[in-house]
Design a protein around this motif. Structure first.
Motif, PDB file in Angstrom:
ATOM      1  N   CYS A 150       0.717   8.512   3.303  1.00 44.99           N
ATOM      2  CA  CYS A 150      -0.596   8.251   3.896  1.00 44.99           C
ATOM      3  C   CYS A 150      -0.664   8.707   5.351  1.00 44.99           C
ATOM      4  CB  CYS A 150      -0.905   6.754   3.816  1.00 44.99           C
ATOM      5  SG  CYS A 150      -2.454   6.335   4.614  1.00 44.99           S
ATOM      6  N   LEU A 166      -2.733   7.819   7.619  1.00 48.86           N
ATOM      7  CA  LEU A 166      -3.122   6.774   8.576  1.00 48.86           C
ATOM      8  C   LEU A 166      -1.996   5.785   8.844  1.00 48.86           C
ATOM      9  CD1 LEU A 166      -6.692   5.961   7.186  1.00 48.86           C
ATOM     10  CD2 LEU A 166      -6.074   7.507   9.043  1.00 48.86           C
ATOM     11  N   ALA A 167      -0.920   5.934   8.103  1.00 44.19           N
ATOM     12  CA  ALA A 167       0.140   4.913   8.166  1.00 44.19           C
ATOM     13  C   ALA A 167       0.914   4.960   9.475  1.00 44.19           C
ATOM     14  CB  ALA A 167       1.093   5.102   6.995  1.00 44.19           C
ATOM     15  N   ASN A 199       1.120  -3.897   4.318  1.00 37.18           N
ATOM     16  CA  ASN A 199       0.225  -2.799   4.688  1.00 37.18           C
ATOM     17  C   ASN A 199       0.888  -1.896   5.712  1.00 37.18           C
ATOM     18  OD1 ASN A 199      -2.034  -3.580   3.246  1.00 37.18           O
ATOM     19  ND2 ASN A 199      -3.371  -3.400   5.014  1.00 37.18           N
ATOM     20  N   GLY A 200       0.585  -0.609   5.633  1.00 36.64           N
ATOM     21  CA  GLY A 200       1.195   0.331   6.571  1.00 36.64           C
ATOM     22  C   GLY A 200       0.431   0.557   7.846  1.00 36.64           C
ATOM     23  N   CYS A 201      -0.748  -0.052   7.992  1.00 36.33           N
ATOM     24  CA  CYS A 201      -1.559   0.138   9.203  1.00 36.33           C
ATOM     25  C   CYS A 201      -2.620  -0.964   9.243  1.00 36.33           C
ATOM     26  CB  CYS A 201      -2.191   1.533   9.209  1.00 36.33           C
ATOM     27  SG  CYS A 201      -3.680   1.691   8.195  1.00 36.33           S
ATOM     28  N   CYS A 256      -5.592  -1.871   2.732  1.00 39.41           N
ATOM     29  CA  CYS A 256      -5.560  -1.421   1.341  1.00 39.41           C
ATOM     30  C   CYS A 256      -4.808  -2.415   0.462  1.00 39.41           C
ATOM     31  CB  CYS A 256      -4.944  -0.036   1.252  1.00 39.41           C
ATOM     32  SG  CYS A 256      -5.883   1.184   2.202  1.00 39.41           S
ATOM     33  N   ASN A 311      -5.675  -0.966   8.478  1.00 40.98           N
ATOM     34  CA  ASN A 311      -6.575  -1.032   7.326  1.00 40.98           C
ATOM     35  C   ASN A 311      -5.976  -2.043   6.346  1.00 40.98           C
ATOM     36  OD1 ASN A 311      -8.565   0.871   8.086  1.00 40.98           O
ATOM     37  ND2 ASN A 311      -7.003   2.449   7.790  1.00 40.98           N
ATOM     38  N   CYS A 334       0.854  -1.200   0.000  1.00 44.07           N
ATOM     39  CA  CYS A 334       0.000   0.000   0.000  1.00 44.07           C
ATOM     40  C   CYS A 334       0.885   1.244   0.000  1.00 44.07           C
ATOM     41  CB  CYS A 334      -0.929  -0.018   1.196  1.00 44.07           C
ATOM     42  SG  CYS A 334      -0.084   0.422   2.732  1.00 44.07           S
ATOM     43  N   THR A 335       0.266   2.411   0.112  1.00 45.93           N
ATOM     44  CA  THR A 335       1.008   3.678   0.026  1.00 45.93           C
ATOM     45  C   THR A 335       1.974   3.870   1.200  1.00 45.93           C
ATOM     46  OG1 THR A 335      -0.803   4.659  -1.182  1.00 45.93           O
ATOM     47  CG2 THR A 335       0.711   6.181  -0.103  1.00 45.93           C
ATOM     48  N   GLY A 336       1.507   3.589   2.407  1.00 47.58           N
ATOM     49  CA  GLY A 336       2.378   3.655   3.576  1.00 47.58           C
ATOM     50  C   GLY A 336       2.742   5.068   4.008  1.00 47.58           C
TER      51      GLY A 336
END
Ligand code: SF4
Length: 551
Positions: free
Chosen positions: A434, A436-437, A468-470, A474, A472, A428-430
């Protein structure tokens, strides 16, 4: 075909559900800040303010309710201010995390692009996005570093070639996934392109569907490999042939990952292609009117489907929205093969070939997009496709040009025969962009790929690694063989550092199921290559004949 959102439903045949903010049960007063913002002004209305005010008067003129809310209806999110570590993500106020730049998501329904469209995105990336361009796992392309002043010009350029950012994010029907090989694969059950276009035309930007309880993810496909991951979409139309030999769709609703993962459920109906747009509007209508709006984390359609069950959902859809019964229909055939991507060189039904290639974790840039367009053009193609695995495909390559196009792509590190690790790792973006990361993802995953290729050069089995960075999802961690959920962990010196919780053995398809979160199984980001290499080596040396990683 959908019933207007303002109608008062009878719902006589329903047990009275709890007050979850369902419009259809009369809960029209907003029950939280997001609902209040949506009621105050529709998300679609921010477009004119961006053109007339914000792009002219600059970032500071943006109303906060637009900045952190309605901008999403046009694919715009503020990106994370650089230098803020993941430990502060949950502590800081949103405005402290906001940079003055935006991420802009260009929706690419069905993943279908011609070269003029690809070059336009490349030009925008270079002119306004510092050259950034990431392929997402929903077939979109995301640009970063966008300033509000540039947005009207970007829209003008995109719209001139038939692209848009409308409802690329927000509580709306977002991009519609489609098989990149629609229309060219000799094994496909049905070419869904026409239905994707019709639904897009009827639904996207339509105020009747622009205030949903939460985001709404869709897929329509006749792909025999099931490449659009129908099990985890809010609604999915899956190509089938019924007992009379007619082709159409099997309808699935209520799939989704995030923090409460659920697999979609079949309603058991057969949808003829010409009914697909009506049925789509009906499903979105049910969600809009009966979806839960009280709590954001319970607002996806999966919670409604889970409470109602597929029988009741089908009954409401048919009686209140479609005003007709749909015939029963068959389940889809089992997916072809063990990989759902389209990487490699394969024949099309017209005698040409398609060539799928793998940028690392979807990371491209404006120059690379131009290079892809030039390579495609030099080899006689005008059509490229994005996949749901952060990969791309060039269509319509003549047989005698295949070797040349493979060499040209590989020369710019776009591998057509990548290792399993490059082919099946997503990120994901991370924390790079992001808000939320908690941890970095793209560079971590790219380093991991390099390291695994170096340590395990002979490994060829299918194996998905999703980063994933969190919490969530994605990058779909719960359905990966190795899912890595970003969080802070304690290292051997007792310091809090970036790391990952490990999920093992998730999969889609025949044995669809979510990966097991192994209690206490975590690794620091630094130790990640050692950890993954060990797990993969153990699997490789101990697997029995025909045993997959998920087994
Ligand atoms: Fe951001 Fe988390 Fe989604 Fe990654 S999974 S893009 S960190 S919200």
């Amino acid at each position: 075909m959908s019933t207007p959102a303002s109608r008062t439903p009878a719902s006589r045949h329903h047990k009275r559900p709890r007050g979850e903010g369902q419009w259809a049960l009369g809960y029209r007063e907003p029950l939280n800040k997001n609902e209040e913002n949506k009621k105050n002004d529709d998300g679609l209305n921010v477009r004119q303010r961006i053109i007339d005010i914000y792009s002219k008067q600059g970032f500071d003129s943006i109303d906060p309710a637009d900045l952190r809310g309605r901008m999403r209806w046009y694919g715009l999110y503020t990106q994370r201010k650089p230098g803020i570590d993941g430990g502060k993500t949950a502590i800081l106020e949103p405005e402290e995390l906001d940079d003055r730049y935006f991420m802009l998501r260009v929706r690419i329904d069905g993943g279908q692009l011609d070269l003029a469209q690809l070059r336009t995105i490349a030009d925008i990336s270079n002119a306004y996005g510092r050259g950034t361009a990431d392929l997402t796992d929903r077939q979109n392309i995301q640009l970063h570093w966008i300033e509000i002043e540039s947005v009207p010009d970007i829209w003008e350029r995109l719209e001139a070639v038939g692209l848009s950012t409308t409802e690329a994010c927000g509580d709306t029907p977002r991009v519609i996934l489609g098989c990149p090989l629609a229309g060219i694969d000799s094994d496909e059950v049905i070419d869904a392109t026409e239905q994707i276009l019709e639904i897009n035309e009827r639904v996207v930007g339509n105020p009747a569907f622009s205030n949903l309880p939460r985001k709404f993810k869709s897929a329509l496909s006749g792909c025999p490999a099931h490449c659009t991951v129908h099990e985890i979409n809010d609604v999915a139309f899956v190509g089938v042939v019924n007992e009379h030999g007619e082709t159409g769709y099997d309808l699935w609703v209520g799939g989704g990952l995030s923090t409460n993962p659920m697999l979609g459920k079949r309603l058991g109906v057969f949808v003829r292609p010409e009914q697909a747009a009506d049925v789509y509007e009906g499903v979105v209508g049910v969600f809009r009117d009966y979806g839960y709006r009280r709590l954001r984390h319970r607002a996806r359609i999966k919670f409604l489907v889970n409470d109602w069950g597929p029988e009741r959902f089908r009954e409401v859809l048919e009686t209140e929205y479609l005003k007709e019964q749909l015939p029963d229909g068959p389940a889809p055939e089992l997916p072809r093969g063990s990989r759902r991507d389209h990487v490699g060189v394969f024949p099309q039904k017209d005698g040409d070939f398609y060539v799928g290639f793998a940028p690392k974790v979807g990371r491209l840039d404006g120059d690379k997009l131009h290079a892809i367009a030039d390579i495609a053009e030099r080899h006689g193609s005008d059509r490229v496709r994005t996949t749901v695995e952060q990969k791309m495909v060039i269509l319509d390559v003549a047989p005698d040009r295949v070797d040349s196009i493979v060499a040209a792509l590989e020369a710019v590190d776009l591998q057509v025969k990548p290792s399993t690790f490059r082919r099946q790792t997503m990120a994901c973006t991370g924390i790079e962009y992001c808000k939320l990361a908690i941890v970095e993802t793209k560079a971590t995953a790219m380093d991991l790929i390099d390291e695994l290729e170096r340590r395990l050069p002979a490994f060829e089995e299918p194996l998905t690694i999703n980063v994933n960075g969190c919490p969530n999802s994605c990058a779909r961690i719960q359905v990966a063989d190795i899912g890595l959920k970003g969080q802070l962990v304690v290292d051997e010196n007792g310091d809090q550092v970036e790391g990952f919780q490990i999920h093992l053995g998730g999969s889609l398809g025949v044995n669809a199921g979510f990966g097991r979160k192994v209690r206490g199984l975590k690794t620091t980001a630094k130790a990640l290559p050692d950890y993954v290499a060990r797990v993969v080596s153990n699997y490789d040396s101990q697997k029995k004949e025909g045993e997959s990683f998920a087994d």
